[in-house]
Each structure stands twice: as structure tokens, then as C-alpha cells.
Design an enzyme around this catalytic site. Structure first.
Site, short mmCIF file in Angstrom:
data_model
loop_
_atom_site.label_atom_id
_atom_site.label_comp_id
_atom_site.label_asym_id
_atom_site.label_seq_id
_atom_site.Cartn_x
_atom_site.Cartn_y
_atom_site.Cartn_z
N ASP A 89 0.76 -1.09 0.04
CA ASP A 89 0.20 -0.08 0.01
C ASP A 89 0.80 1.40 -0.03
O ASP A 89 1.28 1.78 1.18
CB ASP A 89 -0.65 -0.07 1.21
CG ASP A 89 -1.92 1.20 1.20
OD1 ASP A 89 -2.15 1.72 0.16
OD2 ASP A 89 -2.24 1.47 2.32
N GLU B 179 -2.67 -2.32 -4.82
CA GLU B 179 -3.91 -1.54 -4.97
C GLU B 179 -3.86 -0.32 -6.03
O GLU B 179 -2.68 0.42 -6.23
CB GLU B 179 -4.44 -0.77 -3.61
CG GLU B 179 -5.87 -0.70 -3.64
CD GLU B 179 -6.57 -0.07 -2.25
OE1 GLU B 179 -7.19 -1.13 -1.64
OE2 GLU B 179 -6.25 0.95 -1.79
N ASP C 24 -2.03 1.44 6.76
CA ASP C 24 -1.23 1.13 5.75
C ASP C 24 -0.89 -0.33 5.71
O ASP C 24 -0.98 -1.05 4.68
CB ASP C 24 -0.10 2.07 5.58
CG ASP C 24 -0.46 3.44 5.40
OD1 ASP C 24 -1.34 3.74 4.53
OD2 ASP C 24 -0.02 4.32 6.15
#
Length: 177
Positions: free
Chosen positions: A14, A74, A147
């Protein structure tokens, strides 16, 4: 790299300029387990190019240590704050390049795909995601960092997606091969 007798290892990432979450999840005999997770940090008091260099160094060390079979990211969503979006995009580019250079297969998922894969609901809250990550990894010991938790969810999503691809690639029962 390839899956070994130790199982298939996915590193979820992330990315962010200040904080890049990571989470490594291994699958052995269909069971997911937490390998490690945390946050790579860069200090705000240095120039952005130096922060990106520092992030690249940290990513390379992490990838060399873990040697993941795959790295899952992502996909970026658009932010109202263009400056923040640009910094995240640059950090994401550094992380993607580091993963490719390390030989990991790189995969990307939308935020909705991650939420749907982990919770069964594409609009899940952070709290719902945390509970499902804990449940799926059968652990209560997760970091406080959102995160790192997001990175674990991304790794879990990739494991689930891989299983789905395997199932879908099998010939139908009774089909001649």
C-alpha cells in the site's frame, strides 16, 4: 521464484511517500498465514527525490529478504488533493519498479476488488476489513498502521484471486480433455 514447499508468498503493498504499508501472506495447503507486516517510512524533512530514493532502498531490502512469488498493489484512486495524488503515484512507481526488478509477478486490484475479496462486501469499512484480515490470518497481532493492514488485505485478495483463477481454469466435470 515460484511456489516452494514453504508455500506461495504474496507481498501486498500500500504505497505512499510518507508511509508505505507492506504485508506478506503465505498460503500452504490452502491455509493463509501472516509472515510479516509493517510500514516503510520516509522523513518529511528531506526533499522528495531523496524520499523516493530512500523508499526504493527500503523496498529493495524488503524484497531481497522476503523473496515473494508475487507482489500485489492496490490501483490508485483519484484524490481531490492533486499534490498528494502525485506523491502517492511516484511512491507507487518506485515500489512497482522495485518489485519487478526483484522478479516478483506484479498484480493490481481496485479498492472495491480488495474489499469484496476480503469481506464479501465492496464498500466494507476499515473496521470490517481489520476483523476479516484477523480472521482470515487467524491472528490478533496486527499492526496499528492502517497502511500495513491494507497491504495485508491486498495480499489476501491476490491469494483469493489466484485460487479463483485456478478453479476457473479447470475443465468442467465430465468434460473430455
Amino acid at each position: 521464484m515460484g511456489a516452494s514447499s514453504e508455500g506461495f508468498l504474496v507481498l501486498g503493498i500500500d504505497p505512499g511517500l510518507a508511509d508505505t504499508g507492506y504485508g506478506a501472506v503465505r498460503r500452504v495447503n490452502g491455509k493463509l498465514s501472516l509472515v510479516t507486516c509493517g510500514t516503510l517510512k520516509t522523513p518529511a524533512n528531506i526533499a522528495e527525490p531523496q524520499r523516493l530514493r530512500l523508499l526504493a532502498e527500503q523496498m529493495r531490502r524488503l524484497l531481497a529478504e522476503l523473496r515473494p512469488d508475487a507482489a500485489a498493489f492496490e490501483e490508485l484512486f483519484f484524490s481531490k488533493n492533486v499534490r498528494t495524488a502525485m506523491a502517492v503515484g511516484q511512491a507507487r512507481g518506485v515500489a512497482l519498479l522495485s518489485a519487478v526488478e526483484a522478479g516478483a509477478l506484479v498484480h493490481e486490484y481496485t479498492p472495491n476488488q480488495v474489499k469484496l475479496s476480503v469481506t464479501g462486501y465492496g464498500a466494507a469499512t476499515k473496521g470490517q476489513m481489520l476483523k476479516m484480515v484477523q480472521s482470515l490470518l487467524q491472528t490478533r497481532q496486527l499492526p496499528r498502521s492502517d497502511d500495513a493492514i491494507d497491504a495485508l488485505a491486498i495480499a489476501i485478495c491476490h491469494h483469493h484471486s489466484g485460487r479463483l483463477r485456478t478453479i476457473l481454469s479447470r475443465p468442467p466435470v465430465g468434460a473430455s480433455v
